[in-house]
Design an enzyme around this catalytic site. Structure first.
Site, PDB file in Angstrom:
ATOM      1  N   TRP A  56       2.514   5.592  -6.185  1.00 50.25           N
ATOM      2  CA  TRP A  56       2.691   4.286  -6.353  1.00 50.25           C
ATOM      3  C   TRP A  56       1.948   4.218  -4.356  1.00 50.25           C
ATOM      4  CZ3 TRP A  56       2.003   0.893  -9.638  1.00 50.25           C
ATOM      5  CH2 TRP A  56       1.733  -0.754  -9.557  1.00 50.25           C
ATOM      6  N   ASP A  89      -0.068  -2.290   2.268  1.00 46.63           N
ATOM      7  CA  ASP A  89      -0.018  -3.500   3.124  1.00 46.63           C
ATOM      8  C   ASP A  89       0.593  -4.267   1.440  1.00 46.63           C
ATOM      9  OD1 ASP A  89      -2.110  -3.112   0.467  1.00 46.63           O
ATOM     10  OD2 ASP A  89      -2.214  -5.322   1.066  1.00 46.63           O
ATOM     11  N   GLU A 110      -0.061  -3.502  -1.860  1.00 46.24           N
ATOM     12  CA  GLU A 110       0.099  -2.381  -2.715  1.00 46.24           C
ATOM     13  C   GLU A 110      -2.087  -1.588  -2.657  1.00 46.24           C
ATOM     14  OE1 GLU A 110       2.078  -4.233  -6.412  1.00 46.24           O
ATOM     15  OE2 GLU A 110       3.656  -2.955  -5.235  1.00 46.24           O
TER      16      GLU A 110
HETATM   17  C1  NOJ Z   1      -0.808  -3.285  -8.759  1.00 43.61           C
HETATM   18  C2  NOJ Z   1      -0.732  -4.034  -7.650  1.00 43.61           C
HETATM   19  O1  NOJ Z   1       0.647  -4.780  -7.464  1.00 43.61           O
HETATM   20  C3  NOJ Z   1      -2.283  -5.212  -7.508  1.00 43.61           C
HETATM   21  O2  NOJ Z   1      -1.201  -5.582  -6.426  1.00 43.61           O
HETATM   22  C4  NOJ Z   1      -3.170  -3.975  -6.519  1.00 43.61           C
HETATM   23  O3  NOJ Z   1      -4.004  -5.009  -6.962  1.00 43.61           O
HETATM   24  C5  NOJ Z   1      -2.990  -3.049  -8.309  1.00 43.61           C
HETATM   25  N1  NOJ Z   1      -2.624  -2.102  -9.076  1.00 43.61           N
HETATM   26  C6  NOJ Z   1      -4.264  -2.076  -7.817  1.00 43.61           C
HETATM   27  O4  NOJ Z   1      -4.173  -1.287  -6.669  1.00 43.61           O
HETATM   28  C1  NOJ Z   2       1.113  -7.065  -7.443  1.00 45.83           C
HETATM   29  C2  NOJ Z   2       1.744  -7.228  -5.637  1.00 45.83           C
HETATM   30  O1  NOJ Z   2      -0.218  -6.865  -5.016  1.00 45.83           O
HETATM   31  C3  NOJ Z   2       2.321  -7.321  -4.839  1.00 45.83           C
HETATM   32  O2  NOJ Z   2       2.395  -7.832  -3.517  1.00 45.83           O
HETATM   33  C4  NOJ Z   2       3.714  -8.045  -5.992  1.00 45.83           C
HETATM   34  O3  NOJ Z   2       4.834  -7.320  -4.905  1.00 45.83           O
HETATM   35  C5  NOJ Z   2       3.537  -7.478  -7.250  1.00 45.83           C
HETATM   36  N1  NOJ Z   2       2.294  -7.384  -8.251  1.00 45.83           N
HETATM   37  C6  NOJ Z   2       4.707  -7.789  -7.699  1.00 45.83           C
HETATM   38  O4  NOJ Z   2       5.293  -8.643  -7.914  1.00 45.83           O
END
Ligand code: NOJ
Ligand code: NOJ
Length: 432
Positions: free
Chosen positions: A137, A193, A196
């Site tokens: 992650w 960030d 993620e």
């Molecule tokens: C899962 C993250 O929660 C999401 O924000 C991100 O765009 C994708 N992974 C791809 O990195």
């Molecule tokens: C993806 C988002 O980018 C992230 O900010 C969020 O924490 C997760 N999804 C879970 O909702």
């Protein structure tokens, strides 16, 4: 603000007849009726997502969706923001429901203590029993502890004001201390960030870190901290945040000193800057809602997403659906997404309500009413795509407008409820 509400309503009635956008209901509800209905639905769905039956008390699922995407986890960020909204619901509730909200807030503090004891504080994501997510992650994500400290400090203040200091001392104080200590020591460190995806220094993360220290300084004696030292540290973050202003591009950029992660985010234009204005807001005049740089960033986001998403061109009568950043590819089976998000469209609406309140407080009624109408238009965009049962997902399909990606995203419901609170005349400028 009342006259704006009435004007807004009148306008709403004439605007809801837009023909060419995809429709959920044959005849859209008047704005106030929809707000009442959606408030009930979002409150109920938010409650359903906290402390689920198969999770520890105090845990929050990001969404009930377990496949594609699997959001059946507890994220520090989503849960902290959700519990700030739970506090607002608590304030407006009575009797048994009020008791239930209080119990949930204490459970959240206890669950947070457990998470702090099992992993590094920057860990973003957990199984519902409190074990840290052990897959690959983007980590650490250092906005989480800052957001949690802000929420728990606000809950602690509420408890203390209601003569329940013992509860605050026992359940919240130790958790807040650890989070504040962490923020104070690590805010300079590069991290992942809020989306993620990118490693570096982030405007959103630093804004909420600064806010956590400012809020902690107000309760320094209770926390056993030195208020002056906390403020001095917050000022250093404040000075650092000025570097994110890109005068050439005329907006606040989201990331500086990128060290890894996705590499196609060339514009560095990101709606997380608006979230930062809201979640990182302090009442000391630092980067106000009406700061011309913040207003310019909001305008740039609107122009950019207006041009990018087909649903925004279908008809001009409702506001622009807002995405994360223009180069976004998430989600979709083939990473062919890049859609507008419910929570970001609601956040921009909320932002403009707060801009309107701030202009009103400055005696600038003209700019206040312009901002208020922008807020109303954005609210109507969310209404336009909201299904009759109020189930709000993470995203809206850029072509069809239908809800897509994680269903009933807890954070979508929280941010929509915050939009409604910002609209009501009883909730002036400060977001807390
Ligand atoms: C899962 C993250 O929660 C999401 O924000 C991100 O765009 C994708 N992974 C791809 O990195
Ligand atoms: C993806 C988002 O980018 C992230 O900010 C969020 O924490 C997760 N999804 C879970 O909702």
């Amino acid at each position: 603000m009342r006259q704006f509400v009435l004007l807004g309503l009148g306008l709403g009635l004439s605007l809801v007849s837009a023909q060419s956008l995809p429709r959920r209901t044959p005849k859209p509800l008047a704005v106030n009726q929809w707000i009442d209905q959606q408030t009930q639905a979002s409150t109920q769905k938010l409650i359903q997502n906290i402390s689920p039956e198969d999770g520890a008390p105090g845990s929050v699922i990001a969404s009930p969706e377990r496949v594609s995407p699997n959001y059946y986890y507890h994220w520090n960020r989503d849960s902290a923001l959700t519990y700030l909204t739970v506090l607002h619901l608590y304030r407006n509730s009575h009797g048994d429901q009020k008791k239930l909200f209080k119990q949930k807030m204490i459970e959240f503090a206890d669950f947070s203590a457990k998470l702090q004891n099992t992993s590094a504080l920057g860990e973003p994501k957990f199984y519902l029993d409190g074990r840290v997510f052990d897959g690959a992650w983007c980590r650490p994500q250092n906005d989480g502890p800052a957001l949690r400290a802000v929420t728990l400090l606000a809950i602690a203040r509420e408890l203390k004001a209601n003569g329940e200091s013992a509860l605050a001392d026992q359940h919240l104080l130790p958790v807040i201390r650890r989070d504040i200590d962490f923020v104070k020591n690590i805010w300079r460190q590069s991290n992942c960030d809020l989306w993620e995806e990118v490693y570096g220094d982030h405007f959103y993360t630093r804004m909420v870190q600064r806010r956590a220290l400012i809020e902690a300084a107000k309760d320094a004696a209770w926390l056993g901290e030195d208020a002056g030292a906390l403020k001095a540290e917050a000022d250093l973050i404040g000075a650092d945040l000025q570097k994110f202003w890109d005068g050439g591009r005329n907006y606040f950029v989201s990331t500086l000193n990128r060290t890894g992660g996705i590499d196609y985010k060339n514009s560095n234009l990101d709606a997380s800057v608006i979230l930062a204005a809201l979640h990182g807001h302090t009442d000391d005049g630092f980067i106000k809602y009406t700061d011309p740089r913040m207003l310019a960033t909001a305008e740039k986001l609107i122009q950019t997403f207006h041009a990018l998403y087909p649903i925004n061109q279908a008809k001009d009568t409702v506001g622009t659906a807002i995405g994360r950043y223009p180069e976004d590819r998430y989600a979709g089976a083939n990473f062919d997404g890049g859609n507008p998000w419910v929570l970001l469209t609601a956040a921009l609406s909320q932002y403009y309500y707060r801009v309107a309140n701030e202009f009103t407080a400055q005696g600038n009624e003209r700019d206040a009413s312009i901002a208020f109408f922008k807020a109303e238009d954005l609210l109507r965009r969310v209404q336009y795509h909201a299904p009759a049962d109020g189930a709000l997902a993470e995203q809206m399909d850029r072509q069809s407008g239908y809800m897509t990606s994680a269903r009933d995203l807890t954070w979508s419901h929280a941010e929509v409820l915050e939009m409604f609170l910002a609209r009501s005349a009883d909730h002036p400028g400060t977001r807390e």
